[in-house]
Scaffold this active site. Structure first.
Site, short mmCIF file in Angstrom:
data_model
loop_
_atom_site.label_atom_id
_atom_site.label_comp_id
_atom_site.label_asym_id
_atom_site.label_seq_id
_atom_site.Cartn_x
_atom_site.Cartn_y
_atom_site.Cartn_z
N VAL A 1 0.71 -1.15 0.09
CA VAL A 1 -0.10 0.06 0.13
C VAL A 1 0.75 1.17 -0.01
CG1 VAL A 1 -0.28 0.22 2.59
CG2 VAL A 1 -2.17 1.11 1.09
N ALA B 1 5.10 -5.13 7.51
CA ALA B 1 3.83 -5.29 6.80
C ALA B 1 4.19 -4.63 5.48
CB ALA B 1 2.96 -4.60 7.73
N ASP B 2 3.39 -5.34 4.63
CA ASP B 2 3.07 -4.46 3.33
C ASP B 2 1.62 -3.67 3.21
OD1 ASP B 2 5.11 -5.43 0.81
OD2 ASP B 2 5.18 -6.70 2.67
N ARG B 3 0.84 -4.37 3.92
CA ARG B 3 -0.45 -3.62 4.04
C ARG B 3 -1.20 -3.91 5.44
NH1 ARG B 3 -4.30 -1.35 -0.11
NH2 ARG B 3 -2.71 -1.99 -1.74
N ALA C 1 -1.15 -8.17 5.88
CA ALA C 1 -0.52 -8.79 4.81
C ALA C 1 0.68 -8.61 5.05
CB ALA C 1 -1.02 -8.29 3.44
#
Length: 379
Positions: A98, A254-256, A264
């Site tokens: 994100v 975290a990526d999102r 995620a």
């Protein structure tokens, strides 16, 4: 000295080629947004904060060069349209992270507002974009330092048996200087514990199939002289079950992060959260506010990127020539030819399994009903 993965000065951008690590420390120049897209897509740079910064600076470098060569479009409207198109293309390189779309959205707003100012020229649009992109680089380092400090303090207060104990921490994937503009998120927490003399030992997972843990996190830990041990992903349960090890916390990036706290992150994170809950180990997510996506209500709405089968069936390593001593990188096959492969890059950890989300604003914890209220971080 903390590793410098992104170098930028006066419109010149270069990044350390993470595909060559830990065997070769080589920097590659990124001159255009297309080269930025390729570097992100090919995972020469990875980590949600880092790819957002590289995307923004790659376009800033391109605009800087076009400006020097007097090849900028003549109108503010044309330059704005060009920037919008390039930002949209850059976002397509890694859709799960994100930070990338968030950075693109913020930059587009800045450019659009300037283009609507009476008398704005094409060069004005270029200048405001470059200034904003450069500002993102500086802010990310500042935010990461705060994340590290907040996480270290939380662990010392909530995860250790006594005030005299030092922390044993397990981390997954790579969340350090190589995944951010500098210092790191989850690895930044470990760095802060080390700086405070409250870290006993760090463990990092290999992180199959791309081996970001063994190639990158281990590289950073050795570089910073942090006491650490590498384990394979399948050893985590055995590690947590050992009384003599006494892991106090698992800290991941975290990526999102969805509005409800579902997270995620690199494939394997969910499994670690399940293990942490069973063994009574604190499970923490470390991420800047730019990773929190309030528009995504839960993890079920997150698009999970799937990577090529070859990342599972092949592995890259170094080979030393017995005669000359020269070292070269080689890719070899490690799986049966013709086997089907499922290779999701990420999984989603339910918020129920997360004890806290560490941000630059502080550590978000759940209320008595077991719910995060992440919107309060943006007040």
């Amino acid at each position: 000295m903390v590793l410098e993965a992104i170098r930028y000065k006066d419109g010149k951008l270069s990044i350390i080629d993470q595909l060559q690590l830990p065997f070769t420390e080589r920097y590659i120049e990124i001159r255009t947004s297309e080269e930025g897209w390729q570097a992100i897509k090919n995972m020469q740079v990875r980590g949600a904060p880092a790819i957002a910064i590289v995307a923004a600076l790659s376009l800033a470098s391109e605009l800087h060069e076009l400006s020097i060569r007097n090849k900028i479009s003549t109108t503010a409207e044309d330059v704005t349209a060009f920037i919008r198109e390039r930002l949209g293309h850059l976002v397509s390189s890694r859709p799960t992270a994100v930070n990338l779309s968030d950075a693109a959205r913020k930059l587009e707003v800045i450019v659009s507002e300037r283009s609507q100012t009476p008398g704005s020229t094409a060069q004005d649009i270029v200048n405001v974009f470059i200034q904003a992109a450069e500002g993102m680089l500086a802010k990310d380092v500042e935010d990461n330092t705060r994340i590290g400090e907040n996480g270290a303090k939380w662990i010392s207060m909530n995860a250790l048996p006594t005030d005299h104990d030092k922390a044993v921490v397990l981390t997954h994937c790579n969340t350090g200087s190589l995944a951010t503009a500098g210092y790191g998120t989850a690895l930044g927490v470990i760095r802060s514990l080390m700086a405070n003399n409250t870290l006993q030992h760090a463990y990092c997972t290999e992180t199959r199939p791309y081996n970001q843990g063994s190639r990158l996190t281990a590289f950073e830990l050795v570089h910073d002289k942090i006491p650490a041990t590498l384990i394979t992903d399948s050893m985590a349960a055995a590690l947590l079950s050992r009384p003599e090890t006494r892991v106090n916390a698992i800290v991941v990036g975290a990526d999102r992060v969805a509005a409800n706290g579902d997270t995620a992150n690199k494939i394997g994170t969910y499994g670690l959260a399940v293990l942490a809950r069973y063994h009574g180990v604190k499970f923490l997510v470390a991420a800047p506010l730019t990773t929190i996506d309030l528009a995504t209500k839960s993890g079920g709405d997150i698009v999970i990127e799937e990577r090529p089968p070859s990342e599972v069936t092949r592995v890259k390593g170094s080979r030393e020539d017995d005669t000359t001593g020269d070292v070269r990188l080689e890719t070899i096959s490690i799986a049966a030819e013709g086997i089907n492969v499922w290779n999701p890059a990420f999984d989603v950890t339910p918020s129920e399994l997360i004890d806290g989300i560490i941000t630059e604003k502080g550590v978000a914890e759940k209320d008595t009903d077991g719910r995060f209220h992440l919107e309060e971080l943006f007040d």
